[in-house]
Motif scaffolding. Structure first.
Motif, short mmCIF file in Angstrom:
data_model
loop_
_atom_site.label_atom_id
_atom_site.label_comp_id
_atom_site.label_asym_id
_atom_site.label_seq_id
_atom_site.Cartn_x
_atom_site.Cartn_y
_atom_site.Cartn_z
N ASP A 182 0.81 -1.22 0.00
CA ASP A 182 0.00 0.00 0.00
C ASP A 182 0.84 1.28 0.00
O ASP A 182 0.32 2.35 -0.28
CB ASP A 182 -0.91 0.02 1.24
CG ASP A 182 -1.92 -1.11 1.24
OD1 ASP A 182 -2.31 -1.56 0.14
OD2 ASP A 182 -2.31 -1.56 2.34
N GLY A 211 -1.63 -7.65 -1.10
CA GLY A 211 -2.06 -6.27 -1.30
C GLY A 211 -2.16 -5.88 -2.76
O GLY A 211 -2.30 -4.69 -3.07
N HIS A 213 0.17 -6.12 -5.14
CA HIS A 213 1.39 -5.48 -5.63
C HIS A 213 2.21 -6.48 -6.44
O HIS A 213 2.17 -7.69 -6.19
CB HIS A 213 2.20 -4.99 -4.42
CG HIS A 213 3.29 -4.01 -4.74
ND1 HIS A 213 4.46 -4.38 -5.36
CD2 HIS A 213 3.40 -2.68 -4.49
CE1 HIS A 213 5.25 -3.32 -5.48
NE2 HIS A 213 4.62 -2.28 -4.97
#
Length: 435
Positions: A182, A211, A213
């Motif tokens: 994040d 997340g 990513h």
């Protein structure tokens, strides 16, 4: 998980690691004990010829080994021994605390383990070593439980006689990845070019993936390098690679992290601004203090840890032990994760012994109590601890990992400061790790 030791690939059945223990030392063992006294200590005020009801334990850590020095752990163990004996012992039994200088050396670690056997220790408690494959076989052969190791090695999460109180490097890296997903653009992981180092990218990437990513850039570095200039340049280039988002560099080199950060500090002025992030074991409060505090290279870095921040009231019972028995002992920093782990480990020992009532206290009975479903409460500095032979994370090769909670810190004014409330449980994240 620091890249120093080999990975243990199998877990021995309990029947192979819990032999019957002799009631008295052989002449050979007595000779070994005499030969191993150097480097080891004993709590003052407790006889060296303990009675039948005395409980003998050992705590070891490197006491003068540069970046890996952890003198606060054996110092706190000695203070705890004095404190508990002043209160009448554990269940009325005196506690005899032996300490040993592990020296961050495999030979010394093995020597400490042999002394624990020779002294008929019922447990090794709250210790620090990167050399699990040097000492755990000795403890396993003698049936001595290893309670509350620092969580540095893969061995601590596979040995059936290891009772870890935190999630070690696996939990920290998974938790860090979830945070950076994040907060960061490209993420560069700098890790040892070793078999153990090969385990680190999947752990960090499991958190990043949770997340949404992209995986980290996996930058391998020589384990024993004296300078990391080229590696720092590559990490900065990857973290600043054209996304417009501020990238992050994650050094996970264990006791070499400080050397990397010296190189990184010199190189970063020529590159776009990036953020640093790492885990306990590579950085702790002791390292922050030694590297310049607020003016050091870690200022502003994210760090994942295992426990509440040092100022939390849940640590007050531990601090009372320090005030009562070690006031002025500058080896003991209540903010140090090693000291905190030692406190938790002795809490486990105390509850295990108390669960035996008037029964015999031996390595076998302590192990049986821990294996028998004992639930250990730690004043909420960890979740309730309970060990099973195969726990939730056995599927990824970590059968002894029972506490996957992590906390998030940021370095502010040279101190580790809580960056989020409470714990994050990364069990499900680790289950998805491609180890």
């Amino acid at each position: 998980m620091t890249g120093r030791r080999r990975i243990r690939s199998t877990v021995l059945p309990r029947s192979l690691v819990r032999p019957a223990r002799a009631g008295a030392l052989s002449a050979g063992a007595l000779a070994a004990c005499a030969a191993l006294v150097a480097g080891c200590g004993i709590v003052p005020g407790v006889t060296e010829d303990p009675g039948d009801d005395t409980i003998t334990v050992m705590t070891w850590a490197p006491e003068d080994a540069g970046a890996t020095t952890k003198p606060g752990m054996p110092a706190f163990a000695e203070a705890y021994g004095r404190w508990v004996n002043a209160q009448g012992g554990i269940g009325g039994r005196p506690l005899r605390v032996l300490t040993c200088d592990e020296r961050d050396d495999a030979v010394a670690a093995a020597r400490c383990a042999r002394r624990a056997v020779a002294e008929d220790a019922v447990a090794v408690v709250g210790s620090y070593s990167q050399h699990g494959d040097a000492f755990l076989p000795t403890l396993e052969t003698a049936g001595i439980p290893y309670i509350g190791g620092y969580g540095l090695t893969h061995d601590e999460f596979t040995s059936p006689l290891s009772y870890p109180v935190n999630g070690g490097q696996p939990a920290l890296l998974a938790g860090l990845g979830r945070t950076l997903a994040d907060a960061c653009g490209p993420v560069a992981l700098v890790r040892p070019d070793t078999i153990a180092g090969d385990q680190l990218p999947p752990l960090l990437d499991s958190g990043l993936a949770a997340g949404g990513h992209d995986p980290s850039g996996d930058l391998r570095a020589a384990e024993a390098a004296t300078s990391y200039g080229d590696t720092a340049e590559r990490a900065l280039e990857h973290a600043a690679a054209g996304t417009g988002e501020r990238g992050c560099v994650v050094p996970a080199l264990g006791d070499r992290t400080g050397i990397f950060m010296d190189s990184f500090r010199r190189a970063r002025a020529e590159h776009p601004e990036v953020r640093t992030a790492t885990v306990l074991g590579s950085v702790d409060q002791t390292v922050l203090d030694a590297s310049g505090g607020a003016s050091g290279p870690y200022e502003g870095a994210y760090v994942t840890g295992w426990y509440p921040e040092a100022g939390d009231a849940r640590w007050d019972p531990m601090k009372e032990v320090v005030r009562a028995e070690a006031f002025g002992d500058n080896r003991i920093d209540p903010a140090d994760a090693g000291v905190q782990t030692t406190w938790i480990a002795y809490t486990v020992l105390r509850q295990a012994v108390e669960s035996l009532g008037d029964g015999e206290v031996t390595a076998d009975t302590v192990t049986a109590a821990l294996d028998g479903g004992l639930k250990v409460t730690t004043g909420d500095v960890t979740p309730t601890l309970r060990w099973k032979f195969q726990d939730t994370l056995a599927s990824i090769g970590l059968p002894r990992l029972v506490n996957a909670n992590v906390t998030l810190y940021v370095v502010e004014k040279g101190r580790l400061t809580a960056a989020a409330d409470g714990f994050t449980d990364v069990t499900s994240t680790l289950q998805d790790a491609a180890l």
